[in-house]
Design an enzyme around this catalytic site. Structure first.
Site, short mmCIF file in Angstrom:
data_model
loop_
_atom_site.label_atom_id
_atom_site.label_comp_id
_atom_site.label_asym_id
_atom_site.label_seq_id
_atom_site.Cartn_x
_atom_site.Cartn_y
_atom_site.Cartn_z
NE ARG A 40 -4.24 -1.53 0.40
CZ ARG A 40 -5.08 -2.19 1.18
NH1 ARG A 40 -5.11 -1.95 2.48
NH2 ARG A 40 -5.91 -3.07 0.67
CD GLU A 52 -3.75 -5.78 -7.60
OE1 GLU A 52 -4.55 -6.71 -7.81
OE2 GLU A 52 -3.86 -5.00 -6.63
CD GLN A 57 -6.76 -18.52 -8.88
OE1 GLN A 57 -5.77 -18.36 -9.58
NE2 GLN A 57 -7.66 -19.43 -9.12
N GLY A 96 2.32 -21.20 -4.90
CA GLY A 96 1.32 -21.92 -5.68
C GLY A 96 0.96 -21.21 -6.98
CE1 TYR A 135 -8.98 -6.92 -9.63
CE2 TYR A 135 -6.87 -8.03 -9.90
CZ TYR A 135 -7.75 -7.30 -9.14
OH TYR A 135 -7.40 -6.92 -7.87
CG ASP A 153 -11.13 -8.98 -7.26
OD1 ASP A 153 -12.14 -8.34 -6.91
OD2 ASP A 153 -10.15 -9.14 -6.50
CB CYS A 217 -20.99 -1.88 5.56
SG CYS A 217 -20.74 -1.56 3.81
CB CYS A 223 -25.92 -1.79 0.83
SG CYS A 223 -25.87 -3.51 0.31
FE1 SF4 Z 1 -22.00 -3.35 3.08
FE2 SF4 Z 1 -24.03 -4.16 1.62
FE3 SF4 Z 1 -21.89 -5.68 1.82
FE4 SF4 Z 1 -23.52 -5.37 3.90
S1 SF4 Z 1 -23.98 -6.36 1.97
S2 SF4 Z 1 -21.29 -5.29 3.95
S3 SF4 Z 1 -24.13 -3.27 3.66
S4 SF4 Z 1 -22.00 -3.67 0.87
#
Ligand code: SF4
Length: 368
Positions: A40, A52, A57, A96, A135, A153, A217, A223
């Site tokens: 990073r 990367e 995997q 691997g 990717y 990915d 989150c 979401c």
């Molecule tokens: Fe966040 Fe939605 Fe994943 Fe839950 S499902 S961790 S709210 S992105």
């Protein structure tokens, strides 16, 4: 076929969460919560490329042990390009999926020979380098050059499938066309370098395959899967075909106290890596000293299946190997099947050995 009740998704407004809002929240969250990982700290394109490729995997914890050592051994693209393949495989030994190492090596040679040692900045130009797919091109262009290129990915596809509540199973994987423009819009709405890594980090630490921790989150409010209570049902679990199992003898042939390893063919599993000679058990039904002697073309004083069996699981294949301890009284001209290295106890062949060989040697050690 949708895996969850598609009508539930219709309960939400048609409009998907805006890239600008997602970018803002993800960017802030990443700067506060990102893990301290060695790669990073760099935007050196070559170093990002190596990270990367290694991360594909392979677990982050494992890559942390290899990335730095690899770059110390091959600090520049030129140094990697000029290395022998055996040297590169040795540095990769234990990680691997050795095909990745061979492709990285081939790609480095191409960059040095054809591009004067300079990696292109744009994803579409990076795609010309052997071994760099869609990717990796997106990840490299965005992380190293801050270009607004998408990198999708499995992790990012899962995050996007949930944020957008994608119920159509065909649209959930990373290859699905829908994710790429969505991610492109998100990374273009802020700092691509940060946002590409933020999406990856969210998938790795919060929006995990099982039991995502939605309460922590940063995009919980945006979401759609969370709003519909579908976070643990999107994406649909994959139906994995059962992997074929190869039942093999692993011949531990010793001659004058030295053990014979063979270099595997250049194509296929563990290509060009050192392993014990492997023989399908169907080809050697009764592994007596006489039959093994016929197979090797030299007299054999002992053939004994005394060590513990070893199982190794590849992505799409399983090897079940029974070590067979064989003492040859004359040096076999060859072993099945490949170049042979005769090694004194504790000695390792040039190019290193893969995990499967380590496992077999360990099983033999325990037995002696
Ligand atoms: Fe966040 Fe939605 Fe994943 Fe839950 S499902 S961790 S709210 S992105």
């Amino acid at each position: 076929m949708p895996s969850v009740d598609a009508t539930r998704a219709e309960e939400l407004p048609e409009e998907l969460p805006s890239p600008q809002t997602l970018a803002k929240r993800l960017g802030k969250w990443f700067s506060d919560h990102q893990r301290d990982l060695p790669w990073r700290g760099t935007t050196d394109p070559y170093a990002v490329w190596v990270s990367e490729v290694m991360l594909q995997q392979t677990r982050v914890e494992t890559v942390q042990r290899y990335w730095d050592a690899f770059l110390r051994r091959f600090p520049t693209i030129e140094r990697l390009a000029s290395a022998e393949q055996s040297e590169v495989l040795e540095a990769w030994s234990g990680l691997g999926y050795y095909r990745r190492a061979r492709l990285l090596h081939r790609g480095a040679k191409y960059v040095v020979d054809e591009l004067s040692g300079v990696l292109p900045r744009r994803a579409q130009d990076l795609l010309t380098v052997p071994g760099i797919g869609r990717y990796t091109a997106g990840a490299l262009a965005s992380i190293a050059f801050d270009e607004p290129a998408p990198a999708v990915d499995g992790n990012v596809a899962r995050v996007m499938s949930r944020i957008d509540a994608v119920v159509d199973v065909a649209q959930q994987p990373a290859a699905a066309a829908r994710h790429w423009p969505r991610v492109a819009a998100i990374v273009a709405a802020g700092e691509p370098r940060v946002l590409t890594q933020a999406l990856m980090e969210l998938g790795a630490t919060v929006c995990t395959p099982r039991s995502p921790t939605c309460l922590t989150c940063p995009v919980r409010r945006q979401c759609r899967a969370h709003a519909l209570g579908l976070a643990d049902r999107i994406p649909a679990p994959k139906k994995r075909a059962k992997s074929p199992v190869d039942s093999l003898w692993a011949l531990a042939v010793t001659w004058r106290g030295k053990l014979g390893l063979v270099k595997r063919p250049e194509e296929g599993l563990l290509a060009s890596m050192w392993c014990l000679p492997l023989v399908p058990r169907d080809d050697l039904v009764t592994p007596t000293a006489e039959h093994v002697g016929t197979l090797l073309g030299v007299p054999v004083s002992r053939a004994s299946a005394s060590a513990e069996p070893v199982r190794h699981v590849f992505t799409h294949r399983v090897w079940e190997m029974q070590p067979l301890v064989v003492t040859a009284t004359r040096k076999p001209k060859t072993l099945p099947s490949g170049d042979v290295a005769w090694l004194a106890p504790g000695q390792r062949p040039e190019g290193g050995i893969p995990t499967v060989t380590e496992k077999l040697l360990l099983a033999l050690d325990k037995n002696t």
